[in-house]
Design a protein around this motif. Structure first.
Motif, mmCIF file in Angstrom:
data_model
loop_
_atom_site.group_PDB
_atom_site.id
_atom_site.type_symbol
_atom_site.label_atom_id
_atom_site.label_comp_id
_atom_site.label_asym_id
_atom_site.label_seq_id
_atom_site.Cartn_x
_atom_site.Cartn_y
_atom_site.Cartn_z
ATOM 1 N N GLY A 147 62.035 -151.574 3.967
ATOM 2 C CA GLY A 147 62.401 -151.012 5.256
ATOM 3 C C GLY A 147 61.218 -150.385 5.973
ATOM 4 N N LEU A 148 61.519 -149.699 7.065
ATOM 5 C CA LEU A 148 60.479 -149.085 7.899
ATOM 6 C C LEU A 148 60.246 -147.650 7.454
ATOM 7 C CD1 LEU A 148 58.616 -149.361 10.387
ATOM 8 C CD2 LEU A 148 60.520 -148.468 11.753
ATOM 9 N N CYS A 149 58.998 -147.315 7.130
ATOM 10 C CA CYS A 149 58.632 -145.952 6.729
ATOM 11 C C CYS A 149 58.341 -145.097 7.954
ATOM 12 C CB CYS A 149 57.403 -145.974 5.817
ATOM 13 S SG CYS A 149 57.646 -146.855 4.278
ATOM 14 N N PHE A 150 58.563 -143.787 7.795
ATOM 15 C CA PHE A 150 58.197 -142.834 8.842
ATOM 16 C C PHE A 150 56.681 -142.881 9.025
ATOM 17 C CE2 PHE A 150 57.030 -138.582 10.357
ATOM 18 C CZ PHE A 150 57.888 -138.445 11.433
ATOM 19 N N GLY A 151 56.248 -143.008 10.258
ATOM 20 C CA GLY A 151 54.818 -143.090 10.554
ATOM 21 C C GLY A 151 54.378 -144.469 11.003
ATOM 22 N N TYR A 152 55.325 -145.442 11.001
ATOM 23 C CA TYR A 152 54.957 -146.818 11.342
ATOM 24 C C TYR A 152 55.991 -147.422 12.287
ATOM 25 C CZ TYR A 152 51.955 -146.206 7.283
ATOM 26 O OH TYR A 152 51.021 -145.725 6.407
ATOM 27 N N ALA A 174 52.152 -140.806 16.950
ATOM 28 C CA ALA A 174 52.886 -139.531 17.047
ATOM 29 C C ALA A 174 53.466 -139.131 15.685
ATOM 30 C CB ALA A 174 54.008 -139.658 18.087
ATOM 31 N N GLU A 175 54.079 -140.099 14.995
ATOM 32 C CA GLU A 175 54.647 -139.792 13.681
ATOM 33 C C GLU A 175 53.538 -139.590 12.649
ATOM 34 O OE1 GLU A 175 57.418 -142.842 12.704
ATOM 35 O OE2 GLU A 175 58.897 -142.217 14.207
ATOM 36 N N ALA A 176 52.435 -140.321 12.784
ATOM 37 C CA ALA A 176 51.318 -140.157 11.856
ATOM 38 C C ALA A 176 50.760 -138.738 11.926
ATOM 39 C CB ALA A 176 50.230 -141.181 12.157
ATOM 40 N N ALA A 177 50.741 -138.155 13.127
ATOM 41 C CA ALA A 177 50.265 -136.768 13.279
ATOM 42 C C ALA A 177 51.176 -135.810 12.528
ATOM 43 C CB ALA A 177 50.206 -136.405 14.765
ATOM 44 N N VAL A 178 52.485 -136.075 12.533
ATOM 45 C CA VAL A 178 53.432 -135.230 11.790
ATOM 46 C C VAL A 178 53.179 -135.360 10.293
ATOM 47 C CG1 VAL A 178 55.868 -134.809 11.302
ATOM 48 C CG2 VAL A 178 55.152 -135.431 13.619
ATOM 49 N N VAL A 179 52.892 -136.587 9.826
ATOM 50 C CA VAL A 179 52.611 -136.800 8.406
ATOM 51 C C VAL A 179 51.373 -136.004 7.999
ATOM 52 C CG1 VAL A 179 51.913 -138.509 6.682
ATOM 53 C CG2 VAL A 179 53.716 -139.056 8.336
#
Length: 552
Positions: A147-152, A174-179
């Motif tokens: 499935g799709l991971c958070f950040g991608y 945007a999600e990569a910054a949260v990671v």
């Protein structure tokens, strides 16, 4: 011949038209056979590997009630692909006297169930093997196999033949910054609970736009789940770490950890979000905080496990409905307010103070003799009235049966005396039909149980006093606590200014069982009386008494 139709398709990629096509073919076959279709049952986008489907369950229930005599489907695999399930379905239909007919196999027999069931099961296994083979090839090419991971984000593109190219991912900045923020905060000493609280307070959406929770962040390092354990963030794609099995009882998928030798690892540096130094530092901190058994069978967490308190699991927040959990050695607090920060109820309460208040409330309010006596009197009158009425109905049926038999005897005697039988034929037929109906009613009628004792409230009060004394005794407290928990359905803590109001709700059925001193007293089967009294409880028991609910 009354029949029912069943149709199913298993994949979201298939269309609703598949259902309509199956039903259309079945209706044409039914018309040729001269059968009457009384109902149709469908399951859309649900696998045939389990019988835990709403459509098939409804079909089974209606078959047991004799609604139809035949089940018609396109093929046996539409009903189920599981060997055990198709055999069980066939057995249930045979018990209900219902035939299974399919357009492919015709009239289904034990031979079809054995052979086709095995073939369908092998088809599922073969399909799973081919799917895994395709996914393994996709991972070997550096593409995602899950499935799709958070950040991608998913990359949507098509090949020259217009077939979609699957498995490509690109970084969602945007999600990569949260990671990266989560990794940095964790290294700064913040707990996963604190990080989740801050993200929710700032309105940062979590994976699949859900709220952040501690487990979403710390996950399980051994299974590679959770933000802090996703190796894709350092450009390493790991596939086949887990395998999924379907629980035969619930139909839900359950994960199992595969041996590391079976993992498929592929380097994808273009998808790296976190640098290696930060990743290694996070792993090191996780290791220092982990609790590993120092010897086989030994678990250090056993020494840290707090004893279960009296009303564990029953205490709820009056604002959000989540549980009140232990937040320190002695204090209880709202789990959502502490872990996610989406509840404004920040008031805490001492565990011993809560237990004392609830026990006092049980003794002086929920178990108040005068209040419960009034309720018991009304309940006893209503249940006894229904039992008397039921007994009167049975007695009336017996008397009518006797009258019917006498009328039949007179009609037969009239024929013997020379009256033409043609004149009495209709009358005798009606009397015979009524006699058969009455005999059947009386054969299936249950005698009403004995009437309730009018002094039930006093017996109840004596048992309450004994229970309260047992709670004060260390030797008998454990057993008495279990009884006490069974009487309480819910303890709600609602903010009232700077204090918490305790709202206690009792389990009426359990209380009445306790009053009777039995595990399953007969009077609890009087569902009608119980519903009536529940709806009228505030009137029956007086002002301030809601249905088994008290504000302490």
């Amino acid at each position: 011949m009354k029949i029912a139709l069943y149709a199913r398709y298993s994949s979201d990629n298939q269309r609703d038209a598949s259902i309509e096509d199956q039903l259309r073919l079945c209706r044409l076959h039914a018309e040729k056979q001269g059968w009457t279709v009384v109902d149709s049952y469908t399951d859309r986008a649900i696998s045939g590997a389990s019988l835990l489907r709403p459509g098939i369950q409804e079909l089974i229930n209606d078959a047991m009630r004799g609604k139809f005599a035949v089940v018609l489907a396109e093929a046996l695999d539409r009903l189920s692909r599981d060997q055990e399930d198709i055999a069980g379905l066939f057995k249930r239909m045979a018990f209900a006297g219902v035939r299974i007919v399919t357009l492919s196999e015709g009239d289904v027999t034990h031979l079809h169930v054995g052979l086709k069931g095995t073939m369908n099961a092998l088809f599922l296994k073969d399909l799973a093997d081919k799917t895994r083979r395709g996914l393994r090839g996709r991972v070997a090419n550096g593409k995602s196999g899950g499935g799709l991971c958070f950040g991608y984000d998913v990359v949507k593109q098509f090949a020259a033949n217009l077939e979609p190219i699957r498995g490509d991912r690109t970084i969602n900045e945007a999600e990569a910054a949260v990671v990266r923020r989560i990794f940095a905060d964790y290294l700064a000493g913040k707990s996963s609970r604190t990080i989740a609280f801050e993200l929710n307070r700032e309105g940062v959406p979590g994976p699949q736009s859900a709220e952040w929770g501690p487990s979403t962040i710390h996950g399980n390092p051994k299974r590679g789940v959770g933000i802090l354990n996703n190796e894709l963030y350092v450009g390493r794609l790991v596939w086949n770490r887990l395998r999924y099995l379907k629980d035969p009882d619930t139909g839900r998928r359950v994960s199992r950890l595969n041996p590391e030798s079976e993992w498929v690892v592929q380097e994808v540096p273009e998808l790296r979000i976190v640098d290696q130094e930060m990743w290694d530092a996070v792993k090191a901190r996780q290791q220092t905080l982990a609790y590993e058994p120092s010897a086989p069978g030994e678990n250090k967490l056993n020494d840290r496990r707090r004893p279960r308190y009296l009303f564990a699991g029953l205490v709820k927040c009056g604002c959000c409905g989540s549980g009140y959990t232990m937040i320190s050695k002695d204090l209880l607090g709202c789990a959502t307010a502490r872990n996610k920060g989406t509840c404004n109820n920040r008031l805490n309460i001492r565990r011993d103070a809560l237990e004392a208040s609830v026990l006092r409330g049980l003794h002086t309010h929920l178990m108040e003799p005068e209040l419960f006596k009034e309720f018991c009197q009304e309940f006893t009158r209503e249940v006894n009235r229904l039992r008397i009425e039921r007994g009167a109905d049975i007695e009336a049926q017996r008397l009518e049966l006797e009258r019917t038999e006498r009328e039949l005897d007179k009609a037969i005697q009239a024929i013997l005396d020379g009256v033409p039988g043609a004149k009495l034929k209709d009358k005798i037929g009606a009397l015979e039909a009524r006699k058969a109906e009455l005999v059947d009613l009386l054969a299936n009628a249950e005698e009403p149980p004995p009437l309730l004792h009018p002094n039930m409230a006093e017996i109840y009060h004596q048992r309450v006093a004994t229970l309260y004394q047992s709670l004060q005794s260390e030797d008998e407290r454990a057993e008495a606590a279990q009884v006490c928990r069974s009487l309480v359905d819910r303890v709600t803590l609602a903010p009232d200014g700077e204090e918490l109001a305790i709202i206690l709700r009792g389990d009426l059925a359990a209380i009445l069982r306790f009053a009777a001193g039995k595990k399953s007293p007969d009077f609890l089967s009087e569902a009608g009386a119980l519903d009536v009294l529940l709806s009228q409880a505030s009137v029956v028991a007086g002002i301030g008494f809601e249905p088994m609910t008290f504000r302490l």
